[in-house]
Design a protein around this motif. Structure first.
Motif, mmCIF file in Angstrom:
data_model
loop_
_atom_site.group_PDB
_atom_site.id
_atom_site.type_symbol
_atom_site.label_atom_id
_atom_site.label_comp_id
_atom_site.label_asym_id
_atom_site.label_seq_id
_atom_site.Cartn_x
_atom_site.Cartn_y
_atom_site.Cartn_z
ATOM 1 N N THR A 6 33.428 53.702 41.044
ATOM 2 C CA THR A 6 34.644 54.514 41.050
ATOM 3 C C THR A 6 35.322 54.523 42.415
ATOM 4 O O THR A 6 36.556 54.473 42.505
ATOM 5 N N GLY A 7 34.531 54.601 43.486
ATOM 6 C CA GLY A 7 35.121 54.622 44.818
ATOM 7 C C GLY A 7 35.867 53.336 45.126
ATOM 8 O O GLY A 7 36.978 53.347 45.674
ATOM 9 N N LEU A 8 35.288 52.191 44.754
ATOM 10 C CA LEU A 8 35.941 50.907 44.991
ATOM 11 C C LEU A 8 37.234 50.806 44.190
ATOM 12 O O LEU A 8 38.269 50.383 44.712
ATOM 13 N N ALA A 9 37.177 51.195 42.924
ATOM 14 C CA ALA A 9 38.373 51.126 42.080
ATOM 15 C C ALA A 9 39.488 51.993 42.643
ATOM 16 O O ALA A 9 40.644 51.558 42.738
ATOM 17 N N ALA A 10 39.153 53.226 43.025
ATOM 18 C CA ALA A 10 40.170 54.128 43.561
ATOM 19 C C ALA A 10 40.720 53.614 44.886
ATOM 20 O O ALA A 10 41.918 53.731 45.165
ATOM 21 N N GLY A 11 39.846 53.034 45.713
ATOM 22 C CA GLY A 11 40.306 52.486 46.983
ATOM 23 C C GLY A 11 41.263 51.323 46.806
ATOM 24 O O GLY A 11 42.275 51.217 47.503
ATOM 25 N N VAL A 12 40.969 50.429 45.856
ATOM 26 C CA VAL A 12 41.849 49.290 45.598
ATOM 27 C C VAL A 12 43.201 49.776 45.086
ATOM 28 O O VAL A 12 44.263 49.271 45.492
ATOM 29 N N LEU A 13 43.191 50.766 44.184
ATOM 30 C CA LEU A 13 44.456 51.293 43.673
ATOM 31 C C LEU A 13 45.239 52.015 44.765
ATOM 32 O O LEU A 13 46.469 51.918 44.818
ATOM 33 N N GLY A 14 44.550 52.726 45.657
ATOM 34 C CA GLY A 14 45.237 53.351 46.778
ATOM 35 C C GLY A 14 45.863 52.316 47.695
ATOM 36 O O GLY A 14 46.985 52.494 48.188
ATOM 37 N N PHE A 15 45.159 51.203 47.912
ATOM 38 C CA PHE A 15 45.690 50.100 48.716
ATOM 39 C C PHE A 15 46.965 49.548 48.082
ATOM 40 O O PHE A 15 47.971 49.314 48.760
ATOM 41 N N ALA A 16 46.926 49.348 46.759
ATOM 42 C CA ALA A 16 48.104 48.839 46.052
ATOM 43 C C ALA A 16 49.256 49.839 46.113
ATOM 44 O O ALA A 16 50.418 49.451 46.318
ATOM 45 N N LEU A 17 48.966 51.110 45.944
ATOM 46 C CA LEU A 17 50.021 52.123 46.020
ATOM 47 C C LEU A 17 50.651 52.157 47.407
ATOM 48 O O LEU A 17 51.852 52.410 47.551
ATOM 49 N N GLY A 18 49.853 51.890 48.449
ATOM 50 C CA GLY A 18 50.417 51.781 49.791
ATOM 51 C C GLY A 18 51.417 50.652 49.880
ATOM 52 O O GLY A 18 52.477 50.778 50.497
#
Length: 265
Positions: free
Chosen positions: A14-26
């Motif tokens: 979950t942490g990796l998935a959320a981090g990747v999506l946060g990166f994309a949202l940036g």
């Protein structure tokens, strides 16, 4: 068999998935705010070469940047889907922290890699001291999410049951899925689009293509390659593309970006 989440730690993945999506949202945030709303630069604004001075090349580069961000977002959504069983009943704080960390990491990577190492653009390219703007952007947009994300990630994950992880994950997925379409919405009641035609199409051909698509030309830039076309009488965007349009801007955001690209250097 899927690993079972344990108290005090993230559910697996979950942490990796959320981090990747946060990166994309940036990336989405920067592309929309800096390329389109604030209109401070293109992705390749500072790359030398006569070929890249053509506005079509600059807009194409911006579009390819967004395609790359969409691909990153797709990977993040896939990872989140794989980890969905581990999200249920978990706390949403650590998941949100991973999103903020990813968002902040994007800001740092963008400034450090694209601005300072590659030198392809800066936060603002039309100011005497672009370094100050880079540092200011990091201080306002990059470091606060990193700090808050780090604090949230330090919070221990409680035992499964009663958490808000599912709600946070669902909201994150929804935000990622709708960010592009929402940015492309036309203003209420608007019937005028900005149409950028492909290189090599003569001005009279561009005008003829707009009229053949059922539109009325309301404005043209000096080159004749960028037209404002009113489609209120049943004009067709698809017909514009068939007539040689490279990009049709149907929103205030894309319209502002296209208009800015025609300003004198």
């Amino acid at each position: 068999m899927r690993p079972v989440p344990t108290p005090g730690r993230d559910a697996p993945g979950t942490g990796l998935a959320a981090g990747v999506l946060g990166f994309a949202l940036g990336g989405f945030f920067d592309g929309i705010m800096l390329h389109q709303v604030l209109q401070w630069h293109h992705f390749l604004s500072l790359v030398p070469g006569e070929a890249l001075r053509d506005i079509r090349a600059q807009i194409l580069a911006d579009g390819l940047f967004h395609v790359a961000v969409y691909l990153i977002a797709a990977v993040g959504l896939w990872l989140l889907w794989r980890a969905r069983r581990g999200v249920a009943g978990r706390s949403g704080a650590r998941l949100l922290g991973a999103v903020l960390l990813g968002f902040g990491v994007w800001q740092v990577v963008d400034v450090a890699v694209f601005h300072w190492l590659a030198g392809i653009h800066r936060i603002r390219v039309d100011v005497p001291n672009p370094l100050a703007w880079d540092i200011g952007w990091l201080a306002v947009v990059g470091l606060p999410p990193l700090a808050l994300g780090f604090l949230l990630r330090r919070r221990p994950e409680g035992p499964p049951g009663g958490g808000a992880g599912t709600a946070v994950a669902a909201g994150l997925a929804a935000l990622t899925l709708v960010s592009g379409p929402v940015a492309a919405l036309s203003p209420a009641g608007s019937t005028t689009v900005l149409v950028l035609f492909r290189e090599g199409l003569a001005p009279d051909q561009a005008f003829a293509a707009a009229i053949a698509a059922g539109g009325r030309v309301a404005w043209s830039d000096p080159s004749g390659g960028l037209l404002a076309v009113d489609l209120r009488d049943g004009g067709s965007v698809l017909a514009l593309y068939r007539g040689g349009a490279l990009l049709v801007g149907s929103s205030a955001i894309s319209g502002g970006c296209l208009a800015w690209t025609q300003r004198p250097a």
